[in-house]
Design an enzyme around this catalytic site. Sequence first.
Site, PDB file in Angstrom:
ATOM      1  NE  ARG A 150       1.066  -4.533   8.540  1.00  0.00           N
ATOM      2  CZ  ARG A 150       1.890  -5.544   8.785  1.00  0.00           C
ATOM      3  NH1 ARG A 150       2.444  -5.667   9.990  1.00  0.00           N
ATOM      4  NH2 ARG A 150       2.188  -6.415   7.842  1.00  0.00           N
ATOM      5  CE  LYS A 174      -2.127  -6.313   8.023  1.00  0.00           C
ATOM      6  NZ  LYS A 174      -2.386  -6.445   6.571  1.00  0.00           N
ATOM      7  CG  HIS A 247       0.581   2.136   3.631  1.00  0.00           C
ATOM      8  ND1 HIS A 247       0.850   0.942   4.284  1.00  0.00           N
ATOM      9  CD2 HIS A 247       0.832   1.908   2.315  1.00  0.00           C
ATOM     10  CE1 HIS A 247       1.233   0.044   3.396  1.00  0.00           C
ATOM     11  NE2 HIS A 247       1.233   0.596   2.200  1.00  0.00           N
ATOM     12  NE  ARG A 250       3.631  -1.479   6.209  1.00  0.00           N
ATOM     13  CZ  ARG A 250       4.219  -2.502   6.818  1.00  0.00           C
ATOM     14  NH1 ARG A 250       4.990  -2.302   7.872  1.00  0.00           N
ATOM     15  NH2 ARG A 250       4.053  -3.739   6.396  1.00  0.00           N
ATOM     16  CG  HIS A 273       5.404  -7.563   3.566  1.00  0.00           C
ATOM     17  ND1 HIS A 273       6.173  -7.141   2.510  1.00  0.00           N
ATOM     18  CD2 HIS A 273       4.706  -6.468   3.976  1.00  0.00           C
ATOM     19  CE1 HIS A 273       5.956  -5.848   2.285  1.00  0.00           C
ATOM     20  NE2 HIS A 273       5.074  -5.426   3.161  1.00  0.00           N
ATOM     21  CE1 TYR A 282      13.043 -12.752   1.895  1.00  0.00           C
ATOM     22  CE2 TYR A 282      10.725 -12.253   2.150  1.00  0.00           C
ATOM     23  CZ  TYR A 282      11.851 -12.358   1.356  1.00  0.00           C
ATOM     24  OH  TYR A 282      11.760 -12.065   0.015  1.00  0.00           O
TER      25      TYR A 282
END
Length: 315
Positions: A150, A174, A247, A250, A273, A282
């Site tokens: 990002r 994040k 983005h 990405r 994610h 994951y």
Amino acid sequence: MDDWHKKMDDYRSYLKVERSFSENTVDAYMRDTRKLLQYLDAKKIKAKPEEVTREQLEDFVSWIADSDLVANSQTRIISGVRAFYKYLLVEDMIDHDPTAFLKRPRLERKIPEVLSVAEMEKMLESFDLTSTYGIRNRAMLETMYATGLRVSELISLRLTDLFLDTGFVRIIGKNNKERMVPIGEDAINAIERYIEQVRNLQHNIQPESANVLFLNHRGSKMTRVMAFKIVKDATAQASIEKNVSPHTIRHSFATHLTEGGANLRAVQDMLGHETVTTTEIYAHMDKEYLKETVMLYHPRHQQQKKKKKKKKKTA
């Protein structure tokens, strides 16, 4: 409305301290909750947070649906209000959640803009490597395309996050979630060239940016706006007419890997994610497997293999 302001101040502190959300994320949650306050004010409803009824909330959903907001924005606002009420429930400020069955608008899935491999190559080759800015900007784009970062992760990348000898970078994503992402030879070479020929010779580095990898001409951390401008300029220089942003790069990273045959789960893990399903499936992916995925399927690495084979033949 004093009761609202007190609870919202407490909610802000909860998001920052207990959830460790970034300032931008906290602001977004607060904006969503304030939208409900705007509705109550417009309808002259003088209710405390715990007094708002399900019927009023359903009318609120209709109220924002009648606004000029697109479906994505409406959905985000409803999610933000639901998060606020879940907080009140967890903190025992309410005994039931009136937002539990709120319906959200059906979203239309838009296919994001994607660059072809050839277009990505043109962008990467568009920089003037005789200039310090060209060297830095090429390194930034190589890093983005090699890792799928990002833009916020790219500009926050630190020197101590680089493990170039083993082919990994550490990403703080994040909500301060940390992940290790493989990085290939082209990006490593571009980063090392930038550090040696540009960053190490920069004498005006600000103390607060001493550990930041990519710096502006004032020796400070790059801004999101500057990163967007660099991508836009490279797009124009490469004569690409698509609407390209960080983005886009990405998304192109992920698309090129999956189109080449990469395991989608590995790609999602590298992208960081944060859906529950992604986290559960994951979280325990082996880092070496992720690295092998990039090395096997990323078009830049495939080209490197071809170059090495040619050198061996001519030797």
